[in-house]
Design a protein around this motif. Structure first.
Motif, PDB file in Angstrom:
ATOM      1  N   PRO A  14      -4.954   1.070  -4.800  1.00  0.00           N
ATOM      2  CA  PRO A  14      -4.758  -0.285  -5.309  1.00  0.00           C
ATOM      3  C   PRO A  14      -3.629  -0.347  -6.336  1.00  0.00           C
ATOM      4  O   PRO A  14      -2.936  -1.356  -6.451  1.00  0.00           O
ATOM      5  CB  PRO A  14      -6.101  -0.657  -5.949  1.00  0.00           C
ATOM      6  CG  PRO A  14      -7.031   0.465  -5.719  1.00  0.00           C
ATOM      7  CD  PRO A  14      -6.293   1.578  -5.047  1.00  0.00           C
ATOM      8  N   GLU A  15      -3.432   0.736  -7.062  1.00  0.00           N
ATOM      9  CA  GLU A  15      -2.347   0.775  -8.051  1.00  0.00           C
ATOM     10  C   GLU A  15      -0.980   0.726  -7.377  1.00  0.00           C
ATOM     11  O   GLU A  15      -0.058   0.076  -7.878  1.00  0.00           O
ATOM     12  CB  GLU A  15      -2.470   2.039  -8.926  1.00  0.00           C
ATOM     13  CG  GLU A  15      -3.699   2.066  -9.801  1.00  0.00           C
ATOM     14  CD  GLU A  15      -4.983   2.479  -9.076  1.00  0.00           C
ATOM     15  OE1 GLU A  15      -6.063   2.213  -9.624  1.00  0.00           O
ATOM     16  OE2 GLU A  15      -4.909   3.060  -7.960  1.00  0.00           O
ATOM     17  N   ASP A  16      -0.845   1.409  -6.233  1.00  0.00           N
ATOM     18  CA  ASP A  16       0.423   1.363  -5.487  1.00  0.00           C
ATOM     19  C   ASP A  16       0.704  -0.062  -4.995  1.00  0.00           C
ATOM     20  O   ASP A  16       1.833  -0.548  -5.089  1.00  0.00           O
ATOM     21  CB  ASP A  16       0.391   2.319  -4.292  1.00  0.00           C
ATOM     22  CG  ASP A  16       0.336   3.777  -4.714  1.00  0.00           C
ATOM     23  OD1 ASP A  16       0.886   4.127  -5.781  1.00  0.00           O
ATOM     24  OD2 ASP A  16      -0.259   4.569  -3.962  1.00  0.00           O
ATOM     25  N   PHE A  17      -0.316  -0.725  -4.494  1.00  0.00           N
ATOM     26  CA  PHE A  17      -0.174  -2.104  -4.038  1.00  0.00           C
ATOM     27  C   PHE A  17       0.209  -3.013  -5.206  1.00  0.00           C
ATOM     28  O   PHE A  17       1.129  -3.821  -5.110  1.00  0.00           O
ATOM     29  CB  PHE A  17      -1.465  -2.569  -3.368  1.00  0.00           C
ATOM     30  CG  PHE A  17      -1.507  -4.034  -3.041  1.00  0.00           C
ATOM     31  CD1 PHE A  17      -0.435  -4.675  -2.445  1.00  0.00           C
ATOM     32  CD2 PHE A  17      -2.640  -4.774  -3.317  1.00  0.00           C
ATOM     33  CE1 PHE A  17      -0.485  -6.041  -2.134  1.00  0.00           C
ATOM     34  CE2 PHE A  17      -2.713  -6.122  -3.006  1.00  0.00           C
ATOM     35  CZ  PHE A  17      -1.617  -6.752  -2.421  1.00  0.00           C
ATOM     36  N   ALA A  18      -0.467  -2.860  -6.338  1.00  0.00           N
ATOM     37  CA  ALA A  18      -0.176  -3.690  -7.510  1.00  0.00           C
ATOM     38  C   ALA A  18       1.257  -3.488  -7.994  1.00  0.00           C
ATOM     39  O   ALA A  18       1.949  -4.457  -8.341  1.00  0.00           O
ATOM     40  CB  ALA A  18      -1.170  -3.377  -8.636  1.00  0.00           C
ATOM     41  N   GLU A  19       1.721  -2.259  -7.997  1.00  0.00           N
ATOM     42  CA  GLU A  19       3.095  -1.989  -8.428  1.00  0.00           C
ATOM     43  C   GLU A  19       4.096  -2.602  -7.454  1.00  0.00           C
ATOM     44  O   GLU A  19       5.117  -3.155  -7.866  1.00  0.00           O
ATOM     45  CB  GLU A  19       3.323  -0.480  -8.575  1.00  0.00           C
ATOM     46  CG  GLU A  19       4.743  -0.091  -8.917  1.00  0.00           C
ATOM     47  CD  GLU A  19       5.249  -0.613 -10.259  1.00  0.00           C
ATOM     48  OE1 GLU A  19       6.467  -0.525 -10.495  1.00  0.00           O
ATOM     49  OE2 GLU A  19       4.445  -1.131 -11.070  1.00  0.00           O
ATOM     50  N   SER A  20       3.831  -2.531  -6.186  1.00  0.00           N
ATOM     51  CA  SER A  20       4.716  -3.145  -5.204  1.00  0.00           C
ATOM     52  C   SER A  20       4.777  -4.660  -5.396  1.00  0.00           C
ATOM     53  O   SER A  20       5.856  -5.260  -5.346  1.00  0.00           O
ATOM     54  CB  SER A  20       4.259  -2.815  -3.780  1.00  0.00           C
ATOM     55  OG  SER A  20       5.130  -3.404  -2.848  1.00  0.00           O
TER      56      SER A  20
END
Length: 99
Positions: free
Chosen positions: A59-65
């Protein structure tokens, strides 16, 4: 588990070919510049509505994107063809059957 981004958006029918032509550059930018990007599937729902299903490692990768938005040329070109975002949802899957 894998994080799944599900985005429904509208693109006028006359821009569909341009959208499909812009897709490879967008995916390339995601593959080379977005941590945790695992793959994506684009689904045409109607003449002018689409569903983009994007798989992220976390979820952190998605949020950063999401925070970065269209900060790369290929991503920006694809995004510029979208008339309206209808919805964005986040979920998880236990399946590793990625695109």
């Amino acid at each position: 588990m894998t994080t799944v981004e599900i985005t429904r958006f509208r693109v006028p029918a006359e821009r569909a070919d341009a959208l499909l032509a812009a897709r490879p550059a967008m995916l390339h930018d995601f593959q080379t510049d977005r941590a945790g990007f695992l793959g994506a599937r684009l689904v045409r729902l109607t003449t002018d509505e689409w569903l983009d299903i994007v798989f992220w490692a976390s979820p952190e990768d998605f949020a950063e994107s999401r925070r970065r938005g269209g900060d790369r040329p290929g991503i920006q070109k694809f995004f510029s063809l979208i008339e309206a975002v209808i919805s964005v949802e986040e979920g998880t899957t236990t399946s590793m059957d990625l695109p």
